[in-house]
Design a protein around this motif. Structure first.
Motif, PDB file in Angstrom:
ATOM      1  N   ALA A 118      12.673 -11.573  -8.945  1.00 60.21           N
ATOM      2  CA  ALA A 118      12.715 -11.450 -10.402  1.00 60.21           C
ATOM      3  C   ALA A 118      11.420 -10.855 -10.934  1.00 60.21           C
ATOM      4  CB  ALA A 118      12.968 -12.816 -11.034  1.00 60.21           C
ATOM      5  N   ALA A 119      10.284 -11.275 -10.358  1.00 58.99           N
ATOM      6  CA  ALA A 119       8.991 -10.751 -10.802  1.00 58.99           C
ATOM      7  C   ALA A 119       8.873  -9.258 -10.520  1.00 58.99           C
ATOM      8  CB  ALA A 119       7.862 -11.509 -10.108  1.00 58.99           C
ATOM      9  N   ARG A 120       9.317  -8.845  -9.343  1.00 58.02           N
ATOM     10  CA  ARG A 120       9.270  -7.419  -9.014  1.00 58.02           C
ATOM     11  C   ARG A 120      10.113  -6.603  -9.990  1.00 58.02           C
ATOM     12  NH1 ARG A 120       9.698  -7.609  -2.360  1.00 58.02           N
ATOM     13  NH2 ARG A 120       7.487  -8.127  -2.000  1.00 58.02           N
ATOM     14  N   GLN A 121      11.256  -7.131 -10.353  1.00 55.95           N
ATOM     15  CA  GLN A 121      12.125  -6.407 -11.276  1.00 55.95           C
ATOM     16  C   GLN A 121      11.515  -6.362 -12.675  1.00 55.95           C
ATOM     17  OE1 GLN A 121      14.989  -4.600 -10.618  1.00 55.95           O
ATOM     18  NE2 GLN A 121      14.166  -4.915  -8.560  1.00 55.95           N
ATOM     19  N   LEU A 122      10.925  -7.461 -13.121  1.00 57.00           N
ATOM     20  CA  LEU A 122      10.298  -7.470 -14.440  1.00 57.00           C
ATOM     21  C   LEU A 122       9.166  -6.445 -14.508  1.00 57.00           C
ATOM     22  CD1 LEU A 122       9.596 -10.535 -16.636  1.00 57.00           C
ATOM     23  CD2 LEU A 122       7.843  -8.784 -16.404  1.00 57.00           C
ATOM     24  N   VAL A 123       8.319  -6.437 -13.491  1.00 56.75           N
ATOM     25  CA  VAL A 123       7.194  -5.493 -13.481  1.00 56.75           C
ATOM     26  C   VAL A 123       7.703  -4.063 -13.332  1.00 56.75           C
ATOM     27  CG1 VAL A 123       5.103  -4.787 -12.254  1.00 56.75           C
ATOM     28  CG2 VAL A 123       5.545  -7.208 -12.662  1.00 56.75           C
ATOM     29  N   ALA A 124       8.722  -3.858 -12.495  1.00 55.27           N
ATOM     30  CA  ALA A 124       9.274  -2.508 -12.327  1.00 55.27           C
ATOM     31  C   ALA A 124       9.868  -1.998 -13.635  1.00 55.27           C
ATOM     32  CB  ALA A 124      10.331  -2.503 -11.226  1.00 55.27           C
ATOM     33  N   GLY A 125      10.559  -2.876 -14.362  1.00 54.76           N
ATOM     34  CA  GLY A 125      11.091  -2.475 -15.653  1.00 54.76           C
ATOM     35  C   GLY A 125       9.990  -2.102 -16.623  1.00 54.76           C
ATOM     36  N   TYR A 126       8.925  -2.890 -16.622  1.00 55.04           N
ATOM     37  CA  TYR A 126       7.784  -2.586 -17.482  1.00 55.04           C
ATOM     38  C   TYR A 126       7.188  -1.224 -17.122  1.00 55.04           C
ATOM     39  CZ  TYR A 126       3.477  -3.123 -20.134  1.00 55.04           C
ATOM     40  OH  TYR A 126       2.443  -2.917 -21.024  1.00 55.04           O
ATOM     41  N   ARG A 135      -3.323  -4.707 -12.677  1.00 55.78           N
ATOM     42  CA  ARG A 135      -2.579  -5.318 -11.566  1.00 55.78           C
ATOM     43  C   ARG A 135      -3.444  -6.391 -10.892  1.00 55.78           C
ATOM     44  NH1 ARG A 135       1.909  -3.180  -9.359  1.00 55.78           N
ATOM     45  NH2 ARG A 135       1.498  -1.242 -10.460  1.00 55.78           N
ATOM     46  N   ALA A 136      -4.699  -6.093 -10.658  1.00 53.05           N
ATOM     47  CA  ALA A 136      -5.588  -7.050  -9.995  1.00 53.05           C
ATOM     48  C   ALA A 136      -5.829  -8.289 -10.845  1.00 53.05           C
ATOM     49  CB  ALA A 136      -6.923  -6.373  -9.674  1.00 53.05           C
ATOM     50  N   ALA A 137      -5.739  -8.148 -12.156  1.00 57.77           N
ATOM     51  CA  ALA A 137      -6.007  -9.272 -13.058  1.00 57.77           C
ATOM     52  C   ALA A 137      -4.813 -10.191 -13.233  1.00 57.77           C
ATOM     53  CB  ALA A 137      -6.450  -8.744 -14.424  1.00 57.77           C
ATOM     54  N   LEU A 138      -3.627  -9.778 -12.818  1.00 59.20           N
ATOM     55  CA  LEU A 138      -2.428 -10.565 -13.094  1.00 59.20           C
ATOM     56  C   LEU A 138      -2.484 -12.004 -12.568  1.00 59.20           C
ATOM     57  CD1 LEU A 138       0.543  -8.038 -12.745  1.00 59.20           C
ATOM     58  CD2 LEU A 138      -0.215  -9.239 -14.810  1.00 59.20           C
ATOM     59  N   PRO A 139      -3.047 -12.280 -11.377  1.00 58.47           N
ATOM     60  CA  PRO A 139      -3.066 -13.683 -10.926  1.00 58.47           C
ATOM     61  C   PRO A 139      -3.802 -14.620 -11.876  1.00 58.47           C
ATOM     62  CG  PRO A 139      -3.407 -12.237  -9.060  1.00 58.47           C
ATOM     63  CD  PRO A 139      -3.463 -11.376 -10.288  1.00 58.47           C
ATOM     64  N   ASP A 190      -2.490 -15.679  -5.336  1.00 59.33           N
ATOM     65  CA  ASP A 190      -2.052 -14.285  -5.190  1.00 59.33           C
ATOM     66  C   ASP A 190      -0.537 -14.132  -5.238  1.00 59.33           C
ATOM     67  OD1 ASP A 190      -4.655 -13.331  -4.987  1.00 59.33           O
ATOM     68  OD2 ASP A 190      -4.692 -13.599  -2.813  1.00 59.33           O
ATOM     69  N   LEU A 191       0.168 -15.221  -5.511  1.00 56.70           N
ATOM     70  CA  LEU A 191       1.621 -15.167  -5.483  1.00 56.70           C
ATOM     71  C   LEU A 191       2.178 -14.131  -6.456  1.00 56.70           C
ATOM     72  CD1 LEU A 191       4.157 -16.494  -4.267  1.00 56.70           C
ATOM     73  CD2 LEU A 191       4.111 -18.115  -6.182  1.00 56.70           C
ATOM     74  N   VAL A 192       1.583 -14.039  -7.639  1.00 55.12           N
ATOM     75  CA  VAL A 192       2.060 -13.090  -8.637  1.00 55.12           C
ATOM     76  C   VAL A 192       1.975 -11.666  -8.122  1.00 55.12           C
ATOM     77  CG1 VAL A 192       1.590 -12.129 -10.929  1.00 55.12           C
ATOM     78  CG2 VAL A 192       1.591 -14.600 -10.585  1.00 55.12           C
ATOM     79  N   LEU A 193       0.954 -11.370  -7.316  1.00 48.85           N
ATOM     80  CA  LEU A 193       0.791 -10.007  -6.808  1.00 48.85           C
ATOM     81  C   LEU A 193       1.947  -9.584  -5.914  1.00 48.85           C
ATOM     82  CD1 LEU A 193      -3.032  -9.815  -6.006  1.00 48.85           C
ATOM     83  CD2 LEU A 193      -1.799  -8.819  -7.944  1.00 48.85           C
ATOM     84  N   PHE A 194       2.564 -10.527  -5.220  1.00 51.49           N
ATOM     85  CA  PHE A 194       3.732 -10.170  -4.399  1.00 51.49           C
ATOM     86  C   PHE A 194       4.877  -9.680  -5.281  1.00 51.49           C
ATOM     87  CE2 PHE A 194       1.587 -13.207  -1.508  1.00 51.49           C
ATOM     88  CZ  PHE A 194       1.480 -12.398  -0.394  1.00 51.49           C
ATOM     89  N   GLY A 195       4.882 -10.142  -6.529  1.00 51.17           N
ATOM     90  CA  GLY A 195       5.897  -9.700  -7.443  1.00 51.17           C
ATOM     91  C   GLY A 195       5.652  -8.317  -8.020  1.00 51.17           C
ATOM     92  N   THR A 196       4.497  -7.723  -7.713  1.00 49.68           N
ATOM     93  CA  THR A 196       4.206  -6.377  -8.194  1.00 49.68           C
ATOM     94  C   THR A 196       4.390  -5.340  -7.114  1.00 49.68           C
ATOM     95  OG1 THR A 196       1.833  -6.397  -7.654  1.00 49.68           O
ATOM     96  CG2 THR A 196       2.500  -7.358  -9.773  1.00 49.68           C
ATOM     97  N   ALA A 197       4.703  -5.775  -5.910  1.00 48.66           N
ATOM     98  CA  ALA A 197       4.869  -4.828  -4.810  1.00 48.66           C
ATOM     99  C   ALA A 197       6.170  -4.038  -4.992  1.00 48.66           C
ATOM    100  CB  ALA A 197       4.896  -5.554  -3.470  1.00 48.66           C
ATOM    101  N   ALA A 198       6.139  -2.802  -4.574  1.00 51.92           N
ATOM    102  CA  ALA A 198       7.341  -1.951  -4.712  1.00 51.92           C
ATOM    103  C   ALA A 198       8.417  -2.407  -3.752  1.00 51.92           C
ATOM    104  CB  ALA A 198       6.961  -0.509  -4.435  1.00 51.92           C
TER     105      ALA A 198
END
Length: 321
Positions: free
Chosen positions: A243-251, A262-266, A313-321
């Motif tokens: 869900a996080a990957r999709q939210l960030v991808a949509g953004y 991206r680095a600041a998201l955690p 760093d969990l949030v960062l996994f949600g930003t991976a392509a």
């Protein structure tokens, strides 16, 4: 949304007499949220919402909120539009309190957002950020990082009553934010309360956002962090990376993130969880007796804080392509 102040039929008729909306056909309080008194209003000319401002909303901030909604709507962003009376005024008073009538926004919110709806929500958030560019007013985030320690100083006993030992844990979090809160990230108008109940969809597509009464000038990435917390945790407390990957991808389909964002998201997500934990903890013990309102459980955000603390760093996994 909620109802703290009810009004009589005579008071409603007196208010509507200043507008070219016709007479009221139906009028119903809405028992959601915790900030203002809200009513669904149907008149001879259509459907509207009436909001009476109370609690945290300062009257001095209303020109920012109402001006922003008008600005966004004028640029094609789907959101409630303040309705002017016959004299061209949008801000009115009832029972001595400021109030406004806004246009009705069609759509449904998602109680259990799918990954596809998370993507649509992310795109809607980036659209909001883009539509807000150039808005001439500024409002500092009065519930941003600088406000958390002073607020918690009044809530230590409440935190201990909620969960023994929690006060010291929260103080350690606050010290970390004080040392390392990100500065100089791209900033502008943000929603700051972009929760699923404030976002509407039609046929699986984003159709609009409501409740701009925490909107302010702050880092765009902080708004994304608020959304990640609100949209991407499961009922069992786990973080949904898909869900996080999709939210960030949509953004990013509308506005790509910078490396610094991206680095600041955690830490931003950890801090955003703190903001909602603290305000929920405050509201948990401060809801007026008899109010038509359901205060939200602070433990939901205490659990999210624990996830960010254990896996920063969990949030960062949600930003991976």
């Amino acid at each position: 949304m909620a109802v703290y102040t009810d009004i009589t039929d005579e008071e409603l008729a007196g208010l509507l007499a200043d507008y070219a909306l016709g007479q009221a056909l139906s009028f119903k309080g809405i028992a959601e949220g915790v900030e203002n008194s809200n009513f669904l209003l149907e008149t001879e000319t259509g459907r509207f919402f009436l909001t009476i401002y109370e609690r945290r909303v300062r009257e001095a901030d209303l020109p920012f909120f109402l001006g922003l909604m008008g600005w966004l709507a004028g640029r094609g962003y789907p959101c409630p539009t303040p309705i002017a009376d016959r004299a061209g005024e949008v801000l009115k008073r009832v029972r001595g309190k400021p109030c406004v009538i806004v246009s009705f926004l069609s759509g449904l919110s998602a109680r259990r957002p799918s990954a596809a709806l998370c993507r649509a929500a992310g795109e809607g958030l980036a659209w909001l950020h883009a539509a807000g560019e150039g808005f001439p007013l500024r409002r500092d985030n009065d519930l941003g990082e600088a406000a958390w320690s002073p607020l918690f100083s009044t809530l230590k006993d409440a935190a201990e009553a909620l969960k023994p030992g929690l006060s010291a844990v929260i103080e350690a979090d606050l010290a970390r934010f004080d040392r390392g809160w990100p500065k100089d990230l791209p900033a502008g108008v943000i929603h700051a309360d972009y929760f699923p109940d404030n976002v509407f969809f039609q046929s699986g597509s984003f159709s609009g956002a409501i409740d701009f009464y925490f909107a302010c000038t702050d880092a765009y990435a902080y708004d994304i962090a608020v959304a990640l917390n609100a949209w991407c945790f499961e009922p069992d407390g786990s973080f949904n990376i898909t869900a996080a990957r999709q939210l960030v991808a949509g953004y990013e389909a509308r506005r790509p993130l910078s490396g610094a964002e991206r680095a600041a998201l955690p830490i931003l997500a950890h801090g955003a969880a703190m903001r909602f934990f603290l305000t929920r903890l405050h509201d948990w013990g401060a809801t007026p007796a008899g109010a038509l309102v359901r205060p939200k459980d602070p433990l939901e955000y205490e659990r999210k804080l624990a996830v960010h603390r254990a896996s920063p760093d969990l949030v960062l996994f949600g930003t991976a392509a």
